[in-house]
Scaffold this active site. Sequence first.
Site, short mmCIF file in Angstrom:
data_model
loop_
_atom_site.label_atom_id
_atom_site.label_comp_id
_atom_site.label_asym_id
_atom_site.label_seq_id
_atom_site.Cartn_x
_atom_site.Cartn_y
_atom_site.Cartn_z
N PRO A 9 0.68 -0.91 0.00
CA PRO A 9 0.12 -0.27 0.10
C PRO A 9 0.92 1.11 -0.47
CG PRO A 9 -0.26 -1.00 2.21
CD PRO A 9 0.26 -2.58 1.16
N ASN A 10 0.24 2.53 -1.29
CA ASN A 10 0.89 3.77 -0.70
C ASN A 10 2.62 4.08 -1.79
OD1 ASN A 10 -1.08 4.99 0.50
ND2 ASN A 10 -0.78 3.35 2.61
N ARG A 17 4.04 11.03 -2.22
CA ARG A 17 4.05 10.64 -0.56
C ARG A 17 5.20 11.18 0.18
NH1 ARG A 17 4.65 4.63 1.34
NH2 ARG A 17 3.81 4.69 3.63
N TYR A 22 11.05 9.46 1.33
CA TYR A 22 10.30 8.28 0.32
C TYR A 22 11.25 8.99 -1.04
CZ TYR A 22 8.05 5.84 4.01
OH TYR A 22 7.59 5.36 4.45
N ASN A 73 8.66 -5.98 -1.11
CA ASN A 73 7.86 -4.29 -0.01
C ASN A 73 6.68 -3.74 0.50
OD1 ASN A 73 7.94 -2.29 1.33
ND2 ASN A 73 8.55 -0.56 -0.40
N ALA A 76 2.78 -0.98 5.18
CA ALA A 76 3.28 -0.96 6.58
C ALA A 76 1.99 -2.20 6.84
CB ALA A 76 1.45 -0.56 5.99
N HIS A 79 4.54 -4.82 9.42
CA HIS A 79 4.47 -4.47 10.45
C HIS A 79 3.35 -5.05 11.36
CE1 HIS A 79 7.54 -1.89 9.27
NE2 HIS A 79 6.69 -0.51 8.73
N ASP A 86 2.82 -15.71 6.25
CA ASP A 86 2.32 -17.30 5.82
C ASP A 86 1.90 -17.78 4.49
OD1 ASP A 86 1.70 -17.73 8.40
OD2 ASP A 86 -0.06 -17.84 8.46
N GLU A 97 12.88 -8.71 0.99
CA GLU A 97 12.44 -8.22 1.72
C GLU A 97 13.07 -6.65 1.10
OE1 GLU A 97 12.26 -7.96 6.70
OE2 GLU A 97 10.43 -7.14 6.40
N HIS A 99 13.36 -2.75 1.77
CA HIS A 99 11.83 -1.02 2.10
C HIS A 99 12.67 0.44 2.26
CE1 HIS A 99 9.39 -3.07 5.06
NE2 HIS A 99 10.37 -3.91 6.05
N ILE A 100 12.68 0.66 1.47
CA ILE A 100 12.62 2.05 0.86
C ILE A 100 13.69 3.06 2.22
CG2 ILE A 100 12.63 4.56 -0.58
CD1 ILE A 100 10.20 3.07 -1.58
N SER A 101 12.94 2.99 2.71
CA SER A 101 13.21 3.89 3.94
C SER A 101 13.92 3.17 5.09
CB SER A 101 12.03 4.40 5.34
OG SER A 101 11.44 3.60 5.41
N ARG A 106 13.16 4.09 12.80
CA ARG A 106 11.83 5.79 12.57
C ARG A 106 11.51 4.92 13.96
NH1 ARG A 106 9.33 5.11 6.93
NH2 ARG A 106 7.74 6.69 7.88
N ARG A 110 7.33 0.58 13.69
CA ARG A 110 7.78 -0.29 12.51
C ARG A 110 8.86 -1.25 12.41
NH1 ARG A 110 5.74 3.10 8.57
NH2 ARG A 110 5.25 5.53 9.28
C1 DQA Z 1 8.43 1.29 3.62
C2 DQA Z 1 7.85 1.54 5.08
C3 DQA Z 1 7.24 0.97 5.83
O1 DQA Z 1 6.99 1.13 7.36
C4 DQA Z 1 5.49 2.05 5.29
O2 DQA Z 1 4.50 2.08 5.82
C5 DQA Z 1 6.32 2.01 3.68
C6 DQA Z 1 6.42 1.69 3.44
C7 DQA Z 1 9.53 1.48 3.15
O3 DQA Z 1 10.05 1.48 1.87
O4 DQA Z 1 10.34 1.74 3.52
O5 DQA Z 1 4.78 2.40 3.77
O6 DQA Z 1 7.62 -0.21 3.91
#
Ligand code: DQA
Length: 140
Positions: A9-10, A17, A22, A73, A76, A79, A86, A97, A99-101, A106, A110
């Site tokens: 998501p997002n 965003r 990001y 990725n 959210a 978490h 599963d 896995e 994550h951009i950030s 954080r 997270r």
């Molecule tokens: C994220 C980090 C997550 O905590 C957050 O909810 C995201 C993006 C990242 O790519 O840094 O939506 O996965």
Amino acid sequence: MKILVINGPNINMLGIREPAIYGKSTYGELVEMISDYCKEKNVQVDFFQSNHEGAMVDAIQQAYGSYDGIVMNPAAYTHTSVAIADALKAVGIPTVEVHISDVSKREAFRQISYVRDVCVATIAGKGFDGYLEAVDILIK
Ligand code: DQA
């Protein structure tokens, strides 16, 4: 080798965003960057992005038998989602896995990742380059 890149998501809101976290580049630019890199490395790549947890579970299940690796990725859902963890366990496809950030620096919520234990590696805080590193890990 064929890989699937799944974004949660997002991630489709990249560029709009929270650019301080990001960056200013868009989801389209991310897809283009990964596509170009995979072409260079002779890797076939497909992309899936959804804001819906169940749709992500469906995508993981459908990857069974068709993909050699997943770059994921979960955003959210990282978490919160036992269902995604599963599904990854069920299909047994090597997954990295991403994550951009740098989630480790954080908020407390997270710090939990339900997928980490079912992934072969976790990359965080490297921006879009983290996805390319994930491709390299899957190639190796
Ligand atoms: C994220 C980090 C997550 O905590 C957050 O909810 C995201 C993006 C990242 O790519 O840094 O939506 O996965």
